[in-house]
Design a protein around this motif. Structure first.
Motif, PDB file in Angstrom:
ATOM      1  N   ASP A  23       0.845  -1.186   0.000  1.00  0.00           N
ATOM      2  CA  ASP A  23       0.000   0.000   0.000  1.00  0.00           C
ATOM      3  C   ASP A  23       0.881   1.237   0.000  1.00  0.00           C
ATOM      4  OD1 ASP A  23      -2.328   1.522   0.022  1.00  0.00           O
ATOM      5  OD2 ASP A  23      -2.381   1.644   2.211  1.00  0.00           O
ATOM      6  N   GLY A  24       0.783   2.014  -1.057  1.00  0.00           N
ATOM      7  CA  GLY A  24       1.613   3.191  -1.219  1.00  0.00           C
ATOM      8  C   GLY A  24       2.678   3.022  -2.281  1.00  0.00           C
ATOM      9  N   SER A  58       7.870   3.540   5.572  1.00  0.00           N
ATOM     10  CA  SER A  58       6.765   2.608   5.753  1.00  0.00           C
ATOM     11  C   SER A  58       5.456   3.273   5.361  1.00  0.00           C
ATOM     12  CB  SER A  58       6.679   2.148   7.212  1.00  0.00           C
ATOM     13  OG  SER A  58       6.273   3.234   8.046  1.00  0.00           O
ATOM     14  N   SER A  59       4.453   2.455   5.088  1.00  0.00           N
ATOM     15  CA  SER A  59       3.116   2.976   4.794  1.00  0.00           C
ATOM     16  C   SER A  59       2.548   3.717   5.996  1.00  0.00           C
ATOM     17  CB  SER A  59       2.186   1.832   4.382  1.00  0.00           C
ATOM     18  OG  SER A  59       2.680   1.161   3.241  1.00  0.00           O
ATOM     19  N   THR A  60       2.822   3.205   7.195  1.00  0.00           N
ATOM     20  CA  THR A  60       2.341   3.866   8.415  1.00  0.00           C
ATOM     21  C   THR A  60       2.918   5.273   8.527  1.00  0.00           C
ATOM     22  OG1 THR A  60       2.116   1.754   9.571  1.00  0.00           O
ATOM     23  CG2 THR A  60       2.298   3.731  10.932  1.00  0.00           C
ATOM     24  N   HIS A 113       8.912  -0.578  -0.712  1.00  0.00           N
ATOM     25  CA  HIS A 113       8.287  -1.562  -1.590  1.00  0.00           C
ATOM     26  C   HIS A 113       9.064  -1.704  -2.890  1.00  0.00           C
ATOM     27  CE1 HIS A 113       4.292  -0.342   0.533  1.00  0.00           C
ATOM     28  NE2 HIS A 113       4.892  -1.329   1.184  1.00  0.00           N
ATOM     29  N   TYR A 170      -6.955   3.620   1.933  1.00  0.00           N
ATOM     30  CA  TYR A 170      -5.734   3.129   1.304  1.00  0.00           C
ATOM     31  C   TYR A 170      -4.952   4.281   0.681  1.00  0.00           C
ATOM     32  CZ  TYR A 170      -8.117  -1.356   1.719  1.00  0.00           C
ATOM     33  OH  TYR A 170      -8.770  -2.451   2.220  1.00  0.00           O
ATOM     34  N   LEU A 171      -3.636   4.145   0.696  1.00  0.00           N
ATOM     35  CA  LEU A 171      -2.788   5.105  -0.007  1.00  0.00           C
ATOM     36  C   LEU A 171      -2.914   4.925  -1.511  1.00  0.00           C
ATOM     37  CD1 LEU A 171       0.396   4.760   2.233  1.00  0.00           C
ATOM     38  CD2 LEU A 171      -1.350   6.551   2.352  1.00  0.00           C
ATOM     39  N   HIS A 209       5.822   2.584  -1.940  1.00  0.00           N
ATOM     40  CA  HIS A 209       6.872   3.533  -1.564  1.00  0.00           C
ATOM     41  C   HIS A 209       8.260   2.962  -1.861  1.00  0.00           C
ATOM     42  CE1 HIS A 209       7.454   1.021   1.952  1.00  0.00           C
ATOM     43  NE2 HIS A 209       6.228   1.277   2.403  1.00  0.00           N
ATOM     44  N   ARG A 267       1.127   7.550   6.022  1.00  0.00           N
ATOM     45  CA  ARG A 267      -0.218   7.932   6.476  1.00  0.00           C
ATOM     46  C   ARG A 267      -0.136   9.037   7.538  1.00  0.00           C
ATOM     47  NH1 ARG A 267      -0.632   2.007   6.950  1.00  0.00           N
ATOM     48  NH2 ARG A 267      -1.382   1.247   4.935  1.00  0.00           N
ATOM     49  N   LYS A 325      -2.702   0.538  -7.843  1.00  0.00           N
ATOM     50  CA  LYS A 325      -1.623  -0.367  -7.433  1.00  0.00           C
ATOM     51  C   LYS A 325      -1.268  -1.326  -8.566  1.00  0.00           C
ATOM     52  CE  LYS A 325      -1.913  -2.212  -3.297  1.00  0.00           C
ATOM     53  NZ  LYS A 325      -2.207  -3.154  -2.179  1.00  0.00           N
TER      54      LYS A 325
END
Length: 318
Positions: free
Chosen positions: A28-29, A167-169, A34, A75-76, A31, A172, A82
């Motif tokens: 998710d993202g 990170s996705s966190t 990923h 979701y990002l 980034h 966000r 995606k």
């Protein structure tokens, strides 16, 4: 790019005969962390002359084991975007798993048999903190034990920015603070959302700043309330804009949350267009003005700031 939608228990025909390198993650993202996982998998696939596959999930795994707020369910990167990012990266096959209680409840050995081995991996790649089940031991450190030498296990270390894990966190959190510039550093590209242009209250037109009202999915994570510099992609063309996420507090105390974008020097009718919004910089917080003239004066300043951003970042419309 092929997308195989998988549900536990799998059908016998859910398998691949070509050898693969499988990158695992929720992504998710999409980034830089990923991207590091996928890049390592891509390199391994090229070395092994194998297909590049991604094993990912159709929704937040956390939905299975905890109650989530409406905000947390966002979701990002929504699924269509995606999948587009996977395709642009060069992924050959996406193994899109329905993340259910029964899927999560598999033993690690069963996960390897059901969701890895039947897709013919010569290597499986994931980030150091990736888990593939409901127990703490379902981690990358233990995956070689369950693989039993059938495929290579590659663990990608944390990617960091300013000595903190990407990170996705983290992304966000930055979006909830309006810090889209930092978000874009973590992503390696502008944070992008997609929506359709719909009719609004048309107050902007009366103020001399007509706005495009962008209706987003309720599942799209957005930056926090405020005014931003953006570009908007309509078809294959980009346009400069100043975007407002807010509740029009100057005119009402109980208005709905809206995304309104004034496109600079743009006069076309774009109702019904599906547009892509690239969030580039935070200009200011939302302000409740005493009069419409005060709001117009501020919008004049916002316009000048937005034009100046283009002068200092001339490639954003490319």
């Amino acid at each position: 790019m092929d997308v195989l939608k998988l549900h536990y228990p799998l059908d016998n025909q859910d398998r691949l005969t070509n050898k693969t390198v499988i990158a695992m993650g929720f992504f998710d993202g999409f980034h830089k962390g990923h991207q590091a996982v996928l890049q390592r998998a891509k390199e391994e696939a090229k070395h092994q002359q194998a297909k590049l596959a991604v094993l990912t999930y159709d929704h937040h795994p956390a939905l299975v084991y905890q109650k989530m707020s409406a905000h947390e369910k966002r979701y990002l990167t929504l699924m269509d975007y995606k999948l587009e990012l996977f395709r642009k990266f060069g992924v050959d096959v996406v193994l899109l798993v329905n993340y259910s209680y029964h899927f999560q409840s598999q033993s690690p050995k069963m996960f390897v048999q059901n969701f890895l081995s039947r897709f013919n991996p010569v290597a499986v790649v994931a980030g150091f903190d990736h888990t593939y089940g409901g127990q703490p031991e379902d981690n990358m450190a233990n995956l070689p034990d369950y693989a039993n030498g059938d495929f290579k296990v590659i663990t990608v270390p944390a990617q960091k920015l300013d000595e903190e894990k990407i990170s996705s966190t983290r992304i966000r959190h930055e979006l909830d603070k309006g810090r889209v510039e930092q978000v874009n550093e973590l992503l390696g590209r502008p944070f992008q959302t997609r929506g359709v242009i719909v009719h609004g209250e048309e107050r902007g037109r009366l103020l001399g700043y007509p706005t495009a009202n962008v209706e987003h999915s309720e599942y799209q994570w957005l930056p926090t309330i405020g005014v931003y510099v953006v570009t908007v992609e309509i078809g294959h063309q980009k346009y400069l804009g100043m975007a407002s996420i807010g509740k029009n507090v100057t005119f009402t105390d109980n208005g709905p949350m809206t995304v309104e974008i004034n496109l600079i020097d743009f006069h076309d009718n774009i109702y019904g267009e599906v547009v892509r919004v690239n969030w580039l910089a935070h200009s200011r917080d939302e302000i409740k003005f005493q009069t419409a003239d005060d709001l117009i004066n501020q919008m004049n300043l916002d316009n000048q700031l937005t034009r100046h951003y283009l002068k200092t970042h001339p490639t954003i419309l490319n």
